[in-house]
Write a protein that holds these residues in place. Sequence first.
Motif, PDB file in Angstrom:
ATOM      1  N   VAL A  30       0.835  -1.200   0.000  1.00 23.82           N
ATOM      2  CA  VAL A  30       0.000   0.000   0.000  1.00 23.82           C
ATOM      3  C   VAL A  30       0.872   1.253   0.000  1.00 23.82           C
ATOM      4  N   TYR A  31       1.925   1.243   0.797  1.00 24.65           N
ATOM      5  CA  TYR A  31       2.819   2.408   0.872  1.00 24.65           C
ATOM      6  C   TYR A  31       3.446   2.689  -0.491  1.00 24.65           C
ATOM      7  N   ASN A  32       4.002   1.660  -1.118  1.00 26.91           N
ATOM      8  CA  ASN A  32       4.679   1.859  -2.399  1.00 26.91           C
ATOM      9  C   ASN A  32       3.702   2.249  -3.505  1.00 26.91           C
ATOM     10  N   TYR A  33       2.478   1.701  -3.466  1.00 26.99           N
ATOM     11  CA  TYR A  33       1.494   2.064  -4.483  1.00 26.99           C
ATOM     12  C   TYR A  33       1.088   3.534  -4.339  1.00 26.99           C
ATOM     13  N   CYS A  34       0.827   3.964  -3.111  1.00 29.39           N
ATOM     14  CA  CYS A  34       0.444   5.368  -2.885  1.00 29.39           C
ATOM     15  C   CYS A  34       1.577   6.307  -3.294  1.00 29.39           C
ATOM     16  N   LEU A  35       2.808   5.918  -2.987  1.00 31.90           N
ATOM     17  CA  LEU A  35       3.953   6.736  -3.367  1.00 31.90           C
ATOM     18  C   LEU A  35       4.090   6.806  -4.884  1.00 31.90           C
ATOM     19  N   ALA A  36       3.922   5.652  -5.568  1.00 36.60           N
ATOM     20  CA  ALA A  36       4.032   5.640  -7.023  1.00 36.60           C
ATOM     21  C   ALA A  36       2.935   6.475  -7.672  1.00 36.60           C
ATOM     22  N   GLU A  37       1.719   6.427  -7.096  1.00 28.17           N
ATOM     23  CA  GLU A  37       0.613   7.206  -7.652  1.00 28.17           C
ATOM     24  C   GLU A  37       0.888   8.695  -7.570  1.00 28.17           C
ATOM     25  N   ARG A  38       1.413   9.152  -6.469  1.00 21.09           N
ATOM     26  CA  ARG A  38       1.749  10.577  -6.330  1.00 21.09           C
ATOM     27  C   ARG A  38       2.921  10.946  -7.234  1.00 21.09           C
ATOM     28  N   LYS A  39       3.903  10.049  -7.303  1.00 19.97           N
ATOM     29  CA  LYS A  39       5.081  10.320  -8.117  1.00 19.97           C
ATOM     30  C   LYS A  39       4.719  10.427  -9.595  1.00 19.97           C
ATOM     31  N   TYR A  58       4.280  10.130 -18.994  1.00 16.82           N
ATOM     32  CA  TYR A  58       3.197   9.902 -18.054  1.00 16.82           C
ATOM     33  C   TYR A  58       1.959  10.631 -18.580  1.00 16.82           C
ATOM     34  N   ILE A  59       1.049   9.858 -19.178  1.00 10.73           N
ATOM     35  CA  ILE A  59      -0.145  10.452 -19.774  1.00 10.73           C
ATOM     36  C   ILE A  59      -1.283  10.336 -18.764  1.00 10.73           C
ATOM     37  N   ILE A  60      -1.542  11.395 -18.054  1.00  9.79           N
ATOM     38  CA  ILE A  60      -2.622  11.461 -17.071  1.00  9.79           C
ATOM     39  C   ILE A  60      -3.487  12.658 -17.431  1.00  9.79           C
ATOM     40  N   PRO A  61      -4.801  12.493 -17.533  1.00 11.67           N
ATOM     41  CA  PRO A  61      -5.670  13.615 -17.927  1.00 11.67           C
ATOM     42  C   PRO A  61      -5.424  14.861 -17.093  1.00 11.67           C
ATOM     43  N   GLY A  62      -5.563  16.008 -17.743  1.00 11.49           N
ATOM     44  CA  GLY A  62      -5.267  17.263 -17.063  1.00 11.49           C
ATOM     45  C   GLY A  62      -6.211  17.599 -15.939  1.00 11.49           C
ATOM     46  N   ASP A  63      -7.440  17.055 -16.001  1.00 13.04           N
ATOM     47  CA  ASP A  63      -8.414  17.364 -14.949  1.00 13.04           C
ATOM     48  C   ASP A  63      -8.321  16.404 -13.764  1.00 13.04           C
ATOM     49  N   THR A  64      -7.341  15.478 -13.798  1.00 16.63           N
ATOM     50  CA  THR A  64      -7.179  14.540 -12.685  1.00 16.63           C
ATOM     51  C   THR A  64      -6.641  15.273 -11.463  1.00 16.63           C
ATOM     52  N   LYS A  65      -7.326  15.102 -10.348  1.00 14.17           N
ATOM     53  CA  LYS A  65      -6.912  15.780  -9.130  1.00 14.17           C
ATOM     54  C   LYS A  65      -5.697  15.097  -8.508  1.00 14.17           C
ATOM     55  N   TYR A  66      -4.979  15.880  -7.722  1.00  8.24           N
ATOM     56  CA  TYR A  66      -3.792  15.345  -7.046  1.00  8.24           C
ATOM     57  C   TYR A  66      -4.220  14.272  -6.038  1.00  8.24           C
ATOM     58  N   PRO A  67      -3.600  13.086  -6.048  1.00 10.16           N
ATOM     59  CA  PRO A  67      -3.993  12.020  -5.110  1.00 10.16           C
ATOM     60  C   PRO A  67      -3.512  12.317  -3.689  1.00 10.16           C
ATOM     61  N   ASP A  68      -4.260  13.129  -2.979  1.00  3.93           N
ATOM     62  CA  ASP A  68      -3.867  13.505  -1.629  1.00  3.93           C
ATOM     63  C   ASP A  68      -4.285  12.427  -0.633  1.00  3.93           C
ATOM     64  N   TYR A  69      -4.131  12.730   0.643  1.00  5.76           N
ATOM     65  CA  TYR A  69      -4.397  11.757   1.700  1.00  5.76           C
ATOM     66  C   TYR A  69      -5.839  11.263   1.671  1.00  5.76           C
ATOM     67  N   TYR A  70      -6.798  12.179   1.546  1.00  7.96           N
ATOM     68  CA  TYR A  70      -8.204  11.802   1.612  1.00  7.96           C
ATOM     69  C   TYR A  70      -8.615  11.005   0.379  1.00  7.96           C
ATOM     70  N   GLY A  99      -1.360   7.657   5.700  1.00  7.37           N
ATOM     71  CA  GLY A  99      -0.922   8.850   6.435  1.00  7.37           C
ATOM     72  C   GLY A  99       0.591   8.986   6.469  1.00  7.37           C
ATOM     73  N   LYS A 100       1.310   7.854   6.503  1.00  6.01           N
ATOM     74  CA  LYS A 100       2.776   7.911   6.458  1.00  6.01           C
ATOM     75  C   LYS A 100       3.268   8.507   5.153  1.00  6.01           C
ATOM     76  N   VAL A 101       2.638   8.115   4.050  1.00  5.90           N
ATOM     77  CA  VAL A 101       3.025   8.670   2.753  1.00  5.90           C
ATOM     78  C   VAL A 101       2.766  10.178   2.718  1.00  5.90           C
ATOM     79  N   ASP A 102       1.618  10.583   3.221  1.00  3.64           N
ATOM     80  CA  ASP A 102       1.290  12.014   3.243  1.00  3.64           C
ATOM     81  C   ASP A 102       2.267  12.778   4.126  1.00  3.64           C
ATOM     82  N   LYS A 103       2.635  12.205   5.255  1.00  6.05           N
ATOM     83  CA  LYS A 103       3.587  12.861   6.150  1.00  6.05           C
ATOM     84  C   LYS A 103       4.965  12.986   5.494  1.00  6.05           C
ATOM     85  N   ALA A 104       5.366  11.967   4.723  1.00  7.70           N
ATOM     86  CA  ALA A 104       6.657  12.024   4.035  1.00  7.70           C
ATOM     87  C   ALA A 104       6.685  13.155   3.011  1.00  7.70           C
ATOM     88  N   PHE A 105       5.581  13.342   2.288  1.00  4.75           N
ATOM     89  CA  PHE A 105       5.540  14.423   1.297  1.00  4.75           C
ATOM     90  C   PHE A 105       5.466  15.792   1.968  1.00  4.75           C
TER      91      PHE A 105
END
Length: 412
Positions: A30-39, A58-70, A99-105
């Motif tokens: 879960v940690y590595n997936y969340c980190l990869a998604e943000r990266k 990295y082709i991600i639609p422009g209207d895609t929101k940032y994958p934050d903690y929530y 939450g650990k991933v969010d705290k690291a960022f």
Amino acid sequence: MINLNYEYRIYPEPSQEETLLRWLFACRKVYNYCLAERKDWIKSRKSPVDQCSLVNEYIIPGDTKYPDYYYQKRQLTEAKKTNPELKEVPSQVLQEVVGKVDKAFRSFHNRGYGFPRFRKRIRSMVFPQFKTNPIIGNQIKLPKIGDIKINLHRPIPEGFVVKQVQVVNKASGWYVICTIQSEGDIPDPIPDLSYSSLGIDLGFSSLIATSRNEIIDRPKFLISLQSKLKSLQRKLKDKVKGSNNWKKACKKIAQLHEYIHRVRKDYHFKLSHYLCDQAKMIFIEAIDFKSWGRGMLRKHSLDFAFGAFVEILTLVAKKRDVYLLKVDKDYTSQTCPNCNTLTGKKDLNERIHSCSECGFTINRDVAAAMIIEQRGLLAVGQTVLQSVEDKGYGGKEQSLPSSSRRSRKSNS
């Protein structure tokens, strides 16, 4: 609120240990997936202005929101449908991983830490909430695990309740760190000029020099066991990576590092209590120990862990109602504590302070500790006088002791 952390050794059954290891592996995924998604989202929003990548984009639609903690926490529900191993882990444990991933960022953006990295292994997981006390007798009850034998070497103080439990897998075994909470608050120590004071100078030649002409030599935790560590690492080099003998050698090295950490931490607490026994006010230099860890003597600095010692000293001082203050570190070794005259820069091999103006002679580190004490007393005196003025008390002002004369300022 008063929060304390108590660490205990636990002894899970083989089946329970297997379950805990599976959960830690799921937490790592879960940690590595969340980190990869943000990266990936960050990389999709930037590229060189004059060229494009020849390998991939990295082709991600422009209207895609940032994958934050929530957002990532809500995605855990969908992830459990395609990953059955996540269903076994309590949902709150996985939320703490997000939450650990969010705290690291946040540490990366706000505190200047390095960009978060992928984890090869996660050694701990957090159970953040309990409806009832999980510790009953000599057992602790964890969700979906059951009762585990615990070595309750010190009881939970009366009036405290267990709010959170962190399970840690160390080289020597399994441990739980219980966060206990109680109503009320610990007041900050209040300085007073009538208190006894102590100035402390930290260094490498001698670990601590105090303003009372006491010198404490620096212990060598890692360096004293360096030959044993090298021997174990040489044996590890000859093993086939991934084999059982290789894993056994890795475990011995990890156990040695854990032993060094425990001995160092125990010494930090004992030394902190020893210093707090001597005075009600302690003054130390405000030093950036990160720069010490990058200098020529970085190995010796990291061996003692000066930053960790100062944190423990601060904790012990507050617990024992001892006032601790950090003062300016500049020119402490170039100022005479007797006449406050700048004597000029000294070479590192010059260990005696000798003033050409007044003839005062003393150990260089002790002289620096005396200057630190004087600066601390001056700051405390200003604080006391300001407090008197703010409260509107009449009467005679308190005078500073003779040893707290202002040191001569120099242009830096």
